[in-house]
Design a protein around this motif. Structure first.
Motif, mmCIF file in Angstrom:
data_model
loop_
_atom_site.group_PDB
_atom_site.id
_atom_site.type_symbol
_atom_site.label_atom_id
_atom_site.label_comp_id
_atom_site.label_asym_id
_atom_site.label_seq_id
_atom_site.Cartn_x
_atom_site.Cartn_y
_atom_site.Cartn_z
ATOM 1 N N GLN A 257 0.825 -1.202 0.000
ATOM 2 C CA GLN A 257 0.000 0.000 0.000
ATOM 3 C C GLN A 257 0.865 1.259 0.000
ATOM 4 O O GLN A 257 0.474 2.292 -0.537
ATOM 5 C CB GLN A 257 -0.930 0.003 1.219
ATOM 6 N N VAL A 258 2.037 1.169 0.601
ATOM 7 C CA VAL A 258 2.953 2.310 0.650
ATOM 8 C C VAL A 258 3.821 2.375 -0.600
ATOM 9 O O VAL A 258 4.186 3.459 -1.060
ATOM 10 C CB VAL A 258 3.847 2.221 1.912
ATOM 11 N N LEU A 259 4.137 1.219 -1.165
ATOM 12 C CA LEU A 259 5.099 1.156 -2.265
ATOM 13 C C LEU A 259 4.461 1.228 -3.647
ATOM 14 O O LEU A 259 5.165 1.448 -4.630
ATOM 15 C CB LEU A 259 5.914 -0.139 -2.158
ATOM 16 N N GLU A 260 3.145 1.035 -3.740
ATOM 17 C CA GLU A 260 2.481 1.001 -5.043
ATOM 18 C C GLU A 260 1.429 2.102 -5.138
ATOM 19 O O GLU A 260 1.173 2.830 -4.179
ATOM 20 C CB GLU A 260 1.828 -0.373 -5.261
ATOM 21 N N LEU B 38 -4.401 -0.372 -6.807
ATOM 22 C CA LEU B 38 -4.688 -1.500 -5.915
ATOM 23 C C LEU B 38 -6.177 -1.574 -5.589
ATOM 24 O O LEU B 38 -6.756 -2.668 -5.524
ATOM 25 C CB LEU B 38 -3.871 -1.370 -4.631
ATOM 26 N N GLN B 39 -6.803 -0.420 -5.391
ATOM 27 C CA GLN B 39 -8.235 -0.412 -5.086
ATOM 28 C C GLN B 39 -9.065 -0.949 -6.242
ATOM 29 O O GLN B 39 -10.075 -1.625 -6.041
ATOM 30 C CB GLN B 39 -8.689 1.007 -4.731
ATOM 31 N N ARG B 40 -8.644 -0.670 -7.462
ATOM 32 C CA ARG B 40 -9.412 -1.156 -8.611
ATOM 33 C C ARG B 40 -9.261 -2.675 -8.766
ATOM 34 O O ARG B 40 -10.190 -3.346 -9.211
ATOM 35 C CB ARG B 40 -8.970 -0.436 -9.883
ATOM 36 N N ILE B 41 -8.099 -3.208 -8.407
ATOM 37 C CA ILE B 41 -7.956 -4.670 -8.393
ATOM 38 C C ILE B 41 -8.881 -5.255 -7.335
ATOM 39 O O ILE B 41 -9.547 -6.277 -7.558
ATOM 40 C CB ILE B 41 -6.494 -5.066 -8.116
#
Length: 622
Positions: free
Chosen positions: A145-148, A153-156
């Motif tokens: 969550q910090v690195l990407e 990520l939320q859409r995945i």
């Protein structure tokens, strides 16, 4: 007889073992030193200060506090940088383990055709939780969550939730159907995946999720399932993200809650649970202006009550429904008032009780200007990043395509008529300040990263009669006094929409190490151009899913002249495929080469002053 060694002949311990090393000079004051006689010169001694340059300390010494401080600061900076690098490497190490675990979960989630689908469902639940950071709180479950890019990520996570719900609802009550913070163990390495899936499967089958404030208590499996079905959690409860992750509009959300209620009935839910659920359903239908279904829910609720005071309270709510419905029917502005009720009760600026709106109907009839101002406010685009509900990103469905605001110039972005809180037919751009000309208003369409995509829409620059400022002014919006029109266009290859900054180890200030980047075909009165956008600092904008306003540096990659000033409207189509992007504006084509690596999110861009309404959105992605 032992004697003390002669100090003059004793070997220097620093040089005894290394004959070739040059002895370091040390300033050692002599205990027998005396002040020289007046008028005489001090004796020159190779170990004294006499052979040093005037004003300079011997080697290895400093007479300046600043020199000492500088050396200490350099040492502190070295240690700080080292510690930061160690921390970064540790984060990457953790993220690598998480990545391998997620890869294994994806393999399990994709294993269709098995007789027992529960391992796949458990893997989907774990994936949704990990990517979506679905937690009742603000901490991060995974280092990624910090690195990407958090938006990516939320859409995945949305896709994982949609897949889980479709399969879990079909086999209910075999597993818990609602994705929320139920799972207590996530795998941090591939070695932990088997255990994590087994534990998740057990929780989903047995209903051993979290016990929340308003849950019905009981040991029976059916009772434990009822806690998962309750959609009325506290404000930060991830259950509020569920309908948004399914990409449902307001009406579809109410239908979802109705289905969860029906699941509860299937489990023979006790009266306590039914009462709470029916009250929630009645309020949800009322917020959509559906007085009939709201009243029907209140009627069912009254049938479960045995306290006269509670029955009278429900009766008053039914009377409110009838009074508002009758007042609306008499009002010449009924559709606009209903729209305010719908949007004001779902806005991310703070929900408004639709009953309170209904009680203002007579005031709206007497003073339409007040009504129109409220309509303008209610049509502003949702700013999910700043006001937010947990980790959910709020969207508007435009022609069935979810559209998220990345950022917008202040009070510049909204929609046309919006009878459903999550659905509109048009996007409107109308900044009300001069500074908007230097700001980039950006939106993402569909939330899917693609390499090749075609996007088309129509644009009208004439201000419609029903448009009032999104700021909520007391006068209708006027056309730009200088006759200016905004630029607009197609954005693609967008990355790092919401990437966390990192701390500079020396200054402790935030540093953008993964700037947001995009390519954009911009259409203006003077022609069509291709630009590269790179985040370059902070911007004073309404932040949406970016969570922070961004300023962009623009690099022009190509330009083709076109005189579009006389066109009151535009029919625009854009397509990026292979190594080129093409734009067809009012029948004329413009083509530009694009960099080979242009995969990313796609969407829309607005900038400058004036008014524009975009409608007829069409998308075909590969």
């Amino acid at each position: 007889m032992d004697t003390d060694p002669d100090p003059a002949t004793e070997p220097d311990p620093d040089t005894a073992s290394s004959p070739s090393r040059t002895p370091s000079r040390r300033r050692t004051p002599s205990p027998t030193a005396t002040e020289p006689a007046a008028g005489s010169e001090p004796e020159a001694d190779s170990e004294s200060e006499a052979d040093t340059e005037p004003g300079r300390a011997p080697d290895g010494w400093s007479t300046s506090y600043q020199d000492i401080i500088s050396r200490l600061e350099a040492r502190a900076e070295e240690l700080t940088t080292t510690q930061a690098e160690v921390q970064r490497l540790e984060q990457q190490k953790q993220a690598r383990g998480e990545s391998e675990a997620l890869k294994r979960l994806h393999e399990l989630a994709g294993a269709r055709g098995a007789k027992d689908p529960l391992d796949r469902l458990a893997a989907l639940y774990l994936l949704a939780t990990a990517y979506g950071n679905i937690v009742d709180g603000t901490h991060d479950l995974y280092r990624m969550q910090v690195l990407e890019d958090r938006f990516a990520l939320q859409r995945i996570a949305d896709v994982m939730v949609q897949r889980y719900w479709a399969e879990a609802a079909a086999v209910f009550p075999r597993v818990l159907p609602v994705v929320r913070d139920e799972i207590g163990f996530l795998p941090r390495s591939p070695e932990q995946v088997v255990e994590a899936v087994a534990r998740a499967r057990k929780q989903l089958e047995e209903g051993n999720g979290r016990i929340r404030v308003n849950c019905v208590r009981g040991e029976a499996r059916e009772v434990r399932f009822l806690c998962n079905l309750d959609w009325q959690g506290m404000r930060d409860d991830p259950v509020h993200q569920f309908a948004l992750r399914l990409h449902l509009d307001g009406r579809q959300t109410a239908d979802l809650y109705q289905r969860l209620y029906d699941f509860g009935i299937k489990l023979n839910a006790p009266a306590e649970w039914r009462q709470r659920a029916l009250e929630g359903l009645a309020a949800e239908y009322l917020s959509l202006g559906d007085f009939g279904r709201s009243t029907a829910s209140y009627t069912l609720l009254a049938g479960l009550l045995h306290d006269a005071g509670q029955v009278r309270a429900v009766t008053r709510k039914v009377q409110d429904n009838r009074a508002i419905a009758e007042s609306l029917e008499r009002s010449p502005h009924r559709e606009l008032i209903r729209e305010i009720m719908v949007n004001a009760s779902h806005t991310d600026h703070g929900r408004v009780d639709p009953v309170s709106v209904g009680r203002q109907i007579e005031q709206f009839n007497k003073e339409p200007r007040y009504l129109f101002r409220r309509v303008g406010e209610s049509r502003m685009f949702p700013e999910s990043g700043r006001w937010g509900w947990g980790n959910a990103d709020i969207f508007i469905l435009v022609a069935d395509h979810p559209v998220w605001q990345v950022q917008a110039a202040q009070f510049a972005l909204g929609t046309g008529p919006r009878p459903d809180p999550r659905r509109a037919g048009a996007i409107r751009y109308a900044p009300d300040s001069e500074v908007a000309a230097d700001l980039d208003t950006l939106l993402v369409v569909d939330g899917a990263a693609r390499r090749d995509v075609r996007l088309a829409f129509d644009v009208d620059f004439a201000v419609p009669a029903d448009f009032w400022s999104f700021r909520g002014e007391n006068t209708p919006h006027q056309a730009d006094a200088k006759g200016r029109r905004p630029e607009l266009g197609f954005v693609f290859g967008m990355r790092n929409i919401y990437a966390e900054p990192e701390k500079d180890p020396r200054t402790q200030s935030d540093v953008v190490v993964r700037p947001c980047r995009a390519l954009a075909v911009i259409v203006g009165d003077g022609g069509v151009r291709l630009e590269e956008l790179v985040q370059d600092g902070a911007g004073n904008l309404h932040a949406g899913v970016a969570h922070r306003g961004m300023k962009f540096a623009h690099k022009e990659l190509g330009r083709q002249a076109a005189d579009l000033r006389a066109a009151g409207s535009l029919k625009a189509a854009f397509e990026v495929t292979g190594g080129k992007v093409s734009a067809t504006i009012n029948g004329k084509a413009y083509t530009f080469p694009v960099p080979k690596d242009h995969e990313g999110f796609y969407g829309l861009a607005f900038a400058g002053n004036g008014f524009a309404e975009l409608r007829g959105l069409q998308v075909r992605a590969k």
